[in-house]
Motif scaffolding. Structure first.
Motif, PDB file in Angstrom:
ATOM      1  N   GLU A 164       5.751  -8.194 -25.992  1.00  0.00           N
ATOM      2  CA  GLU A 164       5.805  -8.770 -24.894  1.00  0.00           C
ATOM      3  C   GLU A 164       5.356  -8.030 -23.716  1.00  0.00           C
ATOM      4  O   GLU A 164       4.618  -8.577 -22.594  1.00  0.00           O
ATOM      5  CB  GLU A 164       7.195  -9.479 -24.533  1.00  0.00           C
ATOM      6  CG  GLU A 164       7.591 -10.705 -25.441  1.00  0.00           C
ATOM      7  CD  GLU A 164       8.882 -11.164 -25.122  1.00  0.00           C
ATOM      8  OE1 GLU A 164       9.401 -10.831 -24.074  1.00  0.00           O
ATOM      9  OE2 GLU A 164       9.561 -11.717 -26.022  1.00  0.00           O
ATOM     10  N   GLN A 165       5.875  -6.827 -23.544  1.00  0.00           N
ATOM     11  CA  GLN A 165       5.780  -5.845 -22.425  1.00  0.00           C
ATOM     12  C   GLN A 165       4.277  -5.423 -22.241  1.00  0.00           C
ATOM     13  O   GLN A 165       3.574  -5.157 -21.197  1.00  0.00           O
ATOM     14  CB  GLN A 165       6.801  -4.948 -22.246  1.00  0.00           C
ATOM     15  CG  GLN A 165       8.208  -5.423 -22.200  1.00  0.00           C
ATOM     16  CD  GLN A 165       8.452  -6.474 -21.211  1.00  0.00           C
ATOM     17  OE1 GLN A 165       8.159  -6.452 -20.003  1.00  0.00           O
ATOM     18  NE2 GLN A 165       8.916  -7.526 -21.477  1.00  0.00           N
ATOM     19  N   TRP A 166       3.922  -5.034 -23.465  1.00  0.00           N
ATOM     20  CA  TRP A 166       2.520  -4.186 -23.639  1.00  0.00           C
ATOM     21  C   TRP A 166       1.376  -4.857 -24.114  1.00  0.00           C
ATOM     22  O   TRP A 166       0.389  -4.504 -24.235  1.00  0.00           O
ATOM     23  CB  TRP A 166       2.785  -2.847 -24.441  1.00  0.00           C
ATOM     24  CG  TRP A 166       4.027  -2.106 -24.025  1.00  0.00           C
ATOM     25  CD1 TRP A 166       5.411  -2.196 -24.328  1.00  0.00           C
ATOM     26  CD2 TRP A 166       3.976  -1.276 -22.653  1.00  0.00           C
ATOM     27  NE1 TRP A 166       5.879  -1.240 -23.628  1.00  0.00           N
ATOM     28  CE2 TRP A 166       5.005  -0.742 -22.464  1.00  0.00           C
ATOM     29  CE3 TRP A 166       2.863  -1.079 -21.744  1.00  0.00           C
ATOM     30  CZ2 TRP A 166       5.463  -0.068 -21.415  1.00  0.00           C
ATOM     31  CZ3 TRP A 166       3.245  -0.200 -20.607  1.00  0.00           C
ATOM     32  CH2 TRP A 166       4.474   0.325 -20.470  1.00  0.00           C
ATOM     33  N   GLY A 167       1.624  -6.176 -24.435  1.00  0.00           N
ATOM     34  CA  GLY A 167       0.415  -6.971 -25.034  1.00  0.00           C
ATOM     35  C   GLY A 167       0.694  -7.257 -26.670  1.00  0.00           C
ATOM     36  O   GLY A 167       1.231  -6.196 -27.136  1.00  0.00           O
ATOM     37  N   ASP A 168      -0.136  -8.099 -26.918  1.00  0.00           N
ATOM     38  CA  ASP A 168       0.106  -8.461 -28.522  1.00  0.00           C
ATOM     39  C   ASP A 168      -0.906  -7.770 -29.321  1.00  0.00           C
ATOM     40  O   ASP A 168      -1.901  -8.344 -29.682  1.00  0.00           O
ATOM     41  CB  ASP A 168      -0.042 -10.030 -28.853  1.00  0.00           C
ATOM     42  CG  ASP A 168       0.636 -10.300 -30.226  1.00  0.00           C
ATOM     43  OD1 ASP A 168       0.952  -9.457 -30.853  1.00  0.00           O
ATOM     44  OD2 ASP A 168       0.500 -11.511 -30.355  1.00  0.00           O
ATOM     45  N   ASP A 169      -0.778  -6.369 -29.529  1.00  0.00           N
ATOM     46  CA  ASP A 169      -1.537  -5.420 -30.304  1.00  0.00           C
ATOM     47  C   ASP A 169      -1.775  -5.861 -31.649  1.00  0.00           C
ATOM     48  O   ASP A 169      -0.834  -5.819 -32.556  1.00  0.00           O
ATOM     49  CB  ASP A 169      -0.883  -3.929 -30.358  1.00  0.00           C
ATOM     50  CG  ASP A 169      -2.075  -3.172 -31.013  1.00  0.00           C
ATOM     51  OD1 ASP A 169      -1.538  -2.777 -32.331  1.00  0.00           O
ATOM     52  OD2 ASP A 169      -2.843  -2.628 -30.427  1.00  0.00           O
ATOM     53  N   PRO A 170      -3.145  -6.267 -32.043  1.00  0.00           N
ATOM     54  CA  PRO A 170      -3.230  -6.977 -33.733  1.00  0.00           C
ATOM     55  C   PRO A 170      -2.549  -5.714 -34.582  1.00  0.00           C
ATOM     56  O   PRO A 170      -1.996  -6.448 -35.352  1.00  0.00           O
ATOM     57  CB  PRO A 170      -4.564  -6.677 -33.622  1.00  0.00           C
ATOM     58  CG  PRO A 170      -5.154  -6.892 -32.407  1.00  0.00           C
ATOM     59  CD  PRO A 170      -4.314  -5.909 -31.363  1.00  0.00           C
ATOM     60  N   GLU A 171      -2.665  -4.531 -34.542  1.00  0.00           N
ATOM     61  CA  GLU A 171      -1.917  -3.647 -35.314  1.00  0.00           C
ATOM     62  C   GLU A 171      -0.525  -3.747 -35.708  1.00  0.00           C
ATOM     63  O   GLU A 171      -0.008  -3.832 -36.473  1.00  0.00           O
ATOM     64  CB  GLU A 171      -2.568  -2.279 -35.167  1.00  0.00           C
ATOM     65  CG  GLU A 171      -2.063  -1.309 -36.477  1.00  0.00           C
ATOM     66  CD  GLU A 171      -2.901   0.139 -36.304  1.00  0.00           C
ATOM     67  OE1 GLU A 171      -2.403   1.069 -36.620  1.00  0.00           O
ATOM     68  OE2 GLU A 171      -3.967   0.216 -35.539  1.00  0.00           O
ATOM     69  N   ALA A 172      -0.038  -3.652 -34.238  1.00  0.00           N
ATOM     70  CA  ALA A 172       1.424  -3.696 -34.186  1.00  0.00           C
ATOM     71  C   ALA A 172       2.023  -5.034 -34.749  1.00  0.00           C
ATOM     72  O   ALA A 172       2.968  -5.204 -35.336  1.00  0.00           O
ATOM     73  CB  ALA A 172       1.959  -3.605 -32.940  1.00  0.00           C
ATOM     74  N   ARG A 173       1.059  -6.045 -34.303  1.00  0.00           N
ATOM     75  CA  ARG A 173       1.789  -7.557 -34.828  1.00  0.00           C
ATOM     76  C   ARG A 173       1.638  -7.714 -36.364  1.00  0.00           C
ATOM     77  O   ARG A 173       2.418  -8.138 -36.985  1.00  0.00           O
ATOM     78  CB  ARG A 173       0.766  -8.642 -34.298  1.00  0.00           C
ATOM     79  CG  ARG A 173       0.953 -10.086 -34.808  1.00  0.00           C
ATOM     80  CD  ARG A 173       2.281 -10.422 -34.513  1.00  0.00           C
ATOM     81  NE  ARG A 173       2.636 -10.369 -33.118  1.00  0.00           N
ATOM     82  CZ  ARG A 173       3.957 -10.915 -32.780  1.00  0.00           C
ATOM     83  NH1 ARG A 173       5.006 -11.570 -33.670  1.00  0.00           N
ATOM     84  NH2 ARG A 173       4.286 -11.141 -31.350  1.00  0.00           N
ATOM     85  N   ALA A 174       0.546  -7.183 -36.992  1.00  0.00           N
ATOM     86  CA  ALA A 174       0.428  -7.166 -38.430  1.00  0.00           C
ATOM     87  C   ALA A 174       1.589  -6.434 -39.065  1.00  0.00           C
ATOM     88  O   ALA A 174       2.164  -6.721 -40.221  1.00  0.00           O
ATOM     89  CB  ALA A 174      -0.810  -6.581 -38.793  1.00  0.00           C
ATOM     90  N   ALA A 175       1.704  -5.316 -38.526  1.00  0.00           N
ATOM     91  CA  ALA A 175       3.074  -4.573 -39.019  1.00  0.00           C
ATOM     92  C   ALA A 175       4.154  -5.152 -39.140  1.00  0.00           C
ATOM     93  O   ALA A 175       4.960  -5.442 -40.034  1.00  0.00           O
ATOM     94  CB  ALA A 175       3.181  -3.204 -38.387  1.00  0.00           C
ATOM     95  N   LEU A 176       4.604  -5.703 -37.847  1.00  0.00           N
ATOM     96  CA  LEU A 176       5.744  -6.709 -37.621  1.00  0.00           C
ATOM     97  C   LEU A 176       5.772  -7.677 -38.606  1.00  0.00           C
ATOM     98  O   LEU A 176       6.901  -8.075 -39.314  1.00  0.00           O
ATOM     99  CB  LEU A 176       5.861  -7.053 -36.123  1.00  0.00           C
ATOM    100  CG  LEU A 176       7.204  -7.710 -35.662  1.00  0.00           C
ATOM    101  CD1 LEU A 176       8.407  -6.925 -35.869  1.00  0.00           C
ATOM    102  CD2 LEU A 176       6.902  -8.032 -34.382  1.00  0.00           C
ATOM    103  N   ASP A 177       4.642  -8.410 -38.660  1.00  0.00           N
ATOM    104  CA  ASP A 177       4.552  -9.790 -39.670  1.00  0.00           C
ATOM    105  C   ASP A 177       4.832  -9.058 -41.222  1.00  0.00           C
ATOM    106  O   ASP A 177       5.403 -10.102 -41.767  1.00  0.00           O
ATOM    107  CB  ASP A 177       3.058 -10.519 -39.538  1.00  0.00           C
ATOM    108  CG  ASP A 177       3.009 -11.070 -38.633  1.00  0.00           C
ATOM    109  OD1 ASP A 177       3.937 -11.440 -37.801  1.00  0.00           O
ATOM    110  OD2 ASP A 177       1.848 -11.533 -37.925  1.00  0.00           O
ATOM    111  N   GLY A 178       4.309  -8.134 -41.628  1.00  0.00           N
ATOM    112  CA  GLY A 178       4.518  -7.728 -42.821  1.00  0.00           C
ATOM    113  C   GLY A 178       5.947  -7.352 -43.166  1.00  0.00           C
ATOM    114  O   GLY A 178       6.460  -7.439 -44.158  1.00  0.00           O
TER     115      GLY A 178
END
Length: 237
Positions: free
Chosen positions: A200-214
């Motif tokens: 939320e603070q730093w933007g929805d980084d695709p790589e970080a989002r993919a890791a979190l979704d995994g």
């Protein structure tokens, strides 16, 4: 691995349930017959094999993987495996609070105090909470009682509990899912709170989002594994 079977089916054998591929029993990587305690879990595992494509992707078969782990990794030395999970009692995520900002502090309190309150009542323990990341030892009695609760579980429940603990960093949240005190989705929201805050603070980084979704996928798969173990009405463990 290429798909070599046409159909997977459940085979009942005494008090356990196996899975057969065109009549041949499925075995674990250690060459032990894959047999699970409940028909519901066996049917879900058979569904994974029936749903496999021409090239088998183990990541799409999490229930099979957890059953394999229960048989090959946990059962041979259940006490040692349980002790490893129990060590998380001394560094549970829910006991380490942010120093700021106030919005994050409030979110953590709202989400994590519920879990700690439940654990206090359920296990007759107390917790030491701290702001920051410096290690704060938990009361010896707390660690001991939670350790006993984990050690009492069977190999299959330990295998299912393990991803919940290691992915979320919280033994308390994992036990809450196991004992059906909290839905798995709510527990995931609790243990992933800090990660989602950062996005939320730093933007929805695709790589970080993919890791979190995994991580979410694996967390919920483990919770489903535990649910299927209890679907026949057996108590925990």
């Amino acid at each position: 691995m290429k798909r070599f079977w046409k159909a997977a089916e459940v085979v009942e054998g005494g008090q356990s349930f196996g899975i057969a591929l065109d009549g041949r029993p499925v075995k674990t990587p250690a060459r032990v017959e894959l047999a699970v305690p409940t028909r519901a879990l066996a049917e879900a595992i058979a569904a994974e094999w029936n749903g496999a494509g021409e090239t088998v992707d183990p990541r799409a078969m999490p229930l099979t993987g957890l059953a394999n782990a229960a048989i090959d990794r946990v059962a041979p030395d259940k006490n040692a495996f349980a002790a490893g999970l129990a060590r998380y009692a001394d560094s549970d995520l829910t006991c380490y609070r942010a120093e700021g900002p106030e919005t994050l502090v409030a979110r953590q309190a709202e989400s994590w105090d519920v879990l700690l309150g439940w654990a206090r009542r359920r296990y007759d323990v107390d917790f030491a909470c701290v702001s920051g990341v410096m290690h704060m030892p938990q009361p010896a009695e707390t660690v001991c009682k939670l350790g006993h609760a984990v050690a009492a579980l069977d190999a299959f429940r330990l295998a299912g509990l393990s991803p919940l603990v290691t992915i979320g960093g919280s033994l308390i949240a994992a036990l809450a899912v196991l004992e059906e005190m909290m839905p798995a989705e709510d527990a995931w929201e609790a243990v992933s709170l800090d990660d989602r805050w950062q996005l939320e603070q730093w933007g929805d980084d695709p790589e970080a989002r993919a890791a979190l979704d995994g991580r979410r996928r694996d967390f919920l798969a483990a919770a489903r594994f535990l649910e299927l173990l209890s679907s026949d009405g057996r108590p925990i463990p």
